[in-house]
Write a protein that holds these residues in place. Structure first.
Motif, PDB file in Angstrom:
ATOM      1  N   ALA A 125       0.760  -1.265   0.088  1.00 14.77           N
ATOM      2  CA  ALA A 125      -0.024  -0.088  -0.151  1.00 14.77           C
ATOM      3  C   ALA A 125       0.843   1.219   0.038  1.00 14.77           C
ATOM      4  N   ASP A 126       2.070   1.255   0.384  1.00 22.45           N
ATOM      5  CA  ASP A 126       2.679   2.383   0.568  1.00 22.45           C
ATOM      6  C   ASP A 126       4.475   2.394  -0.130  1.00 22.45           C
ATOM      7  N   SER A 127       4.233   1.409  -1.125  1.00 25.62           N
ATOM      8  CA  SER A 127       5.417   1.243  -1.974  1.00 25.62           C
ATOM      9  C   SER A 127       5.284   1.810  -3.252  1.00 25.62           C
ATOM     10  N   TYR A 128       5.591   3.128  -3.409  1.00 27.98           N
ATOM     11  CA  TYR A 128       5.168   3.800  -4.694  1.00 27.98           C
ATOM     12  C   TYR A 128       6.356   5.044  -4.780  1.00 27.98           C
ATOM     13  N   ALA A 129       6.151   5.552  -6.003  1.00 28.75           N
ATOM     14  CA  ALA A 129       7.145   6.701  -6.452  1.00 28.75           C
ATOM     15  C   ALA A 129       6.697   7.960  -6.131  1.00 28.75           C
ATOM     16  N   VAL A 130       7.532   8.789  -5.904  1.00 26.02           N
ATOM     17  CA  VAL A 130       7.299  10.197  -5.592  1.00 26.02           C
ATOM     18  C   VAL A 130       8.238  11.135  -6.362  1.00 26.02           C
ATOM     19  N   PRO A 131       7.784  12.246  -6.915  1.00 25.36           N
ATOM     20  CA  PRO A 131       8.918  13.086  -7.753  1.00 25.36           C
ATOM     21  C   PRO A 131       9.707  13.927  -6.548  1.00 25.36           C
ATOM     22  N   ILE A 132      10.849  14.371  -7.036  1.00 30.45           N
ATOM     23  CA  ILE A 132      11.957  14.729  -5.948  1.00 30.45           C
ATOM     24  C   ILE A 132      12.316  16.002  -6.706  1.00 30.45           C
ATOM     25  N   ASP A 133      12.385  16.153  -8.049  1.00 26.76           N
ATOM     26  CA  ASP A 133      12.979  17.520  -8.615  1.00 26.76           C
ATOM     27  C   ASP A 133      12.747  17.567 -10.053  1.00 26.76           C
ATOM     28  N   ASP A 134      12.371  18.470 -10.720  1.00 23.83           N
ATOM     29  CA  ASP A 134      12.112  18.399 -12.179  1.00 23.83           C
ATOM     30  C   ASP A 134      13.534  18.200 -13.095  1.00 23.83           C
ATOM     31  N   ALA A 135      14.706  18.287 -12.334  1.00 19.91           N
ATOM     32  CA  ALA A 135      15.884  18.385 -13.179  1.00 19.91           C
ATOM     33  C   ALA A 135      16.127  19.221 -14.282  1.00 19.91           C
ATOM     34  N   ASP A 136      15.450  20.507 -14.032  1.00 19.19           N
ATOM     35  CA  ASP A 136      15.380  21.306 -14.943  1.00 19.19           C
ATOM     36  C   ASP A 136      16.742  22.644 -14.563  1.00 19.19           C
ATOM     37  N   TRP A 137      18.040  21.887 -14.461  1.00 21.50           N
ATOM     38  CA  TRP A 137      19.232  22.810 -13.935  1.00 21.50           C
ATOM     39  C   TRP A 137      20.335  22.025 -14.804  1.00 21.50           C
ATOM     40  N   ASP A 138      20.382  22.070 -16.114  1.00 17.06           N
ATOM     41  CA  ASP A 138      21.492  21.629 -16.788  1.00 17.06           C
ATOM     42  C   ASP A 138      22.026  20.061 -16.472  1.00 17.06           C
ATOM     43  N   ILE A 139      20.926  19.483 -16.745  1.00 16.32           N
ATOM     44  CA  ILE A 139      21.248  17.963 -16.401  1.00 16.32           C
ATOM     45  C   ILE A 139      20.835  16.912 -17.841  1.00 16.32           C
ATOM     46  N   GLY A 140      21.990  16.212 -18.236  1.00 18.12           N
ATOM     47  CA  GLY A 140      21.728  15.305 -19.166  1.00 18.12           C
ATOM     48  C   GLY A 140      22.257  14.118 -19.341  1.00 18.12           C
ATOM     49  N   MET A 141      22.228  13.353 -20.149  1.00 21.37           N
ATOM     50  CA  MET A 141      22.713  12.237 -20.233  1.00 21.37           C
ATOM     51  C   MET A 141      22.942  11.806 -21.741  1.00 21.37           C
ATOM     52  N   LEU A 142      24.236  11.083 -21.820  1.00 24.30           N
ATOM     53  CA  LEU A 142      24.623  10.312 -23.135  1.00 24.30           C
ATOM     54  C   LEU A 142      24.520   8.923 -22.859  1.00 24.30           C
ATOM     55  N   VAL A 143      23.517   8.404 -23.536  1.00 29.53           N
ATOM     56  CA  VAL A 143      23.328   6.925 -23.748  1.00 29.53           C
ATOM     57  C   VAL A 143      24.083   6.280 -24.746  1.00 29.53           C
TER      58      VAL A 143
END
Length: 324
Positions: A159-177
């Motif tokens: 009942a309480d194992s779920y996800a929550v948003p932490i931060d919108d990551a709108d601060w120059d964050i990227g990822m090269l896959v």
């Protein structure tokens, strides 16, 4: 019947989910934290229709076999049971990410299926409720309900194992896959995870250190300390793969080019370019970086990899309805 299509993006765990305390309910042995990516996603529609004789599942326009359809059917049963629906379903899903290649296709796939089933059933579930449902299909899918940085809280029960948003990551964050290999893995994440939990003597140490990693990376995100966030990400990922090497028999998802990519990241750091690698249960390497540095990093990787193996991703958004 109106087609209701939902898009969900993949997420890459910075603090890894590796191990369950309940296989059936997919309850994790520890909490985890991820970054949702815009470059990889799944679009899915669900229609409950009495005209269908049975559940019918198309993935990338290909009719799926009974085994693949059964997993989808069992997941949809959660929604049918709650909504009092007895009709079969027509499911159409398009994966804009290689399936079962260590690029989190199950995360986007099950999150999109949850969103589409929510629309089709008329349940109007909240994102938190959808996160609970998505978890029952794939653990990492619980995080793909949201965009940016997301924490999957292990909870005390289903009942309480779920996800929550932490931060919108709108601060120059990227990822090269770095797509080392997009073919389906020989050993699934689920099988690798189970074997590690049951046989690796390193696993208890992994659980203990992950709690500390999670607390510290959340603080780094709050203070926007990119270096600290990257160092924790890289360390946590390597520790997860260390638990696999301790399994019996030992497991490794790495390929020679995985090591080439990791070594290149270390070299770039020595040259003053802040970037950090992580890997899930697959050979592909994800390079956490400043978005403003991503093209420069990609250019360096192009000396070792083909252009179609290199994908720059920005932080992605949460569930999105494309049409109703």
């Amino acid at each position: 019947m109106t087609e209701k299509k939902v898009r969900a993006h993949t997420n890459i765990a910075l603090i890894k989910y590796w191990g369950k305390r309940d296989e059936k309910l997919i309850l994790p042995a520890s909490s985890s934290l991820s970054l949702t990516l815009d470059a990889f996603y799944t679009d899915t529609s669900v229609v409950f229709d009495d005209a269908c004789q049975k559940d019918t599942f198309y993935l990338n326009d290909v009719l799926q076999n009974e085994i693949a359809t059964k997993k989808v059917s069992q997941f949809l049963d959660l929604f049918r049971e709650t909504a009092g629906i007895h009709s079969p379903a027509l499911i159409k899903s398009t994966n804009f990410v290689p399936t079962a290649a260590g690029l989190a296709s199950s995360a986007s796939g099950m999150a999109a299926l949850a969103g589409a089933a929510n629309l089709a059933s008329g349940l109007h579930l909240t994102n938190r409720e959808l996160s609970l449902y998505a978890r029952r299909g794939s653990g990492s899918a619980t995080r793909s309900i949201y965009g940016g940085f997301v924490e999957w809280q292990m909870g005390t029960s289903s009942a309480d194992s779920y996800a929550v948003p932490i931060d919108d990551a709108d601060w120059d964050i990227g990822m090269l896959v770095v797509v080392v290999n997009s073919r389906q893995k020989e050993l699934s994440s689920r099988e690798g995870m189970k074997s590690t939990v049951e046989t690796s003597p390193f696993y208890s140490g992994w659980l203990e250190s992950t709690t500390k990693d999670l607390s510290e990376i959340k603080e780094a995100i709050r203070s926007r300390d990119f270096q600290k966030m990257g160092e924790i990400t890289e360390s946590n990922g390597m520790k997860m793969h260390g638990t696999m090497l301790g399994a019996n028999p030992p497991l490794s998802y790495w390929e020679p080019d995985s090591v080439v990519a990791m070594q290149l990241v270390r070299q770039l750091r020595q040259e003053g370019m802040p970037c950090y690698f992580t890997m899930d249960a697959g050979p592909n390497v994800k390079v956490l970086c400043r978005l403003t540095d991503s093209e420069k990093i990609k250019k360096r990787f192009a000396d070792f990899f083909n252009p179609n193996q290199l994908i720059v991703a920005k932080p992605g958004e949460g569930l999105k309805i494309l049409s109703e």
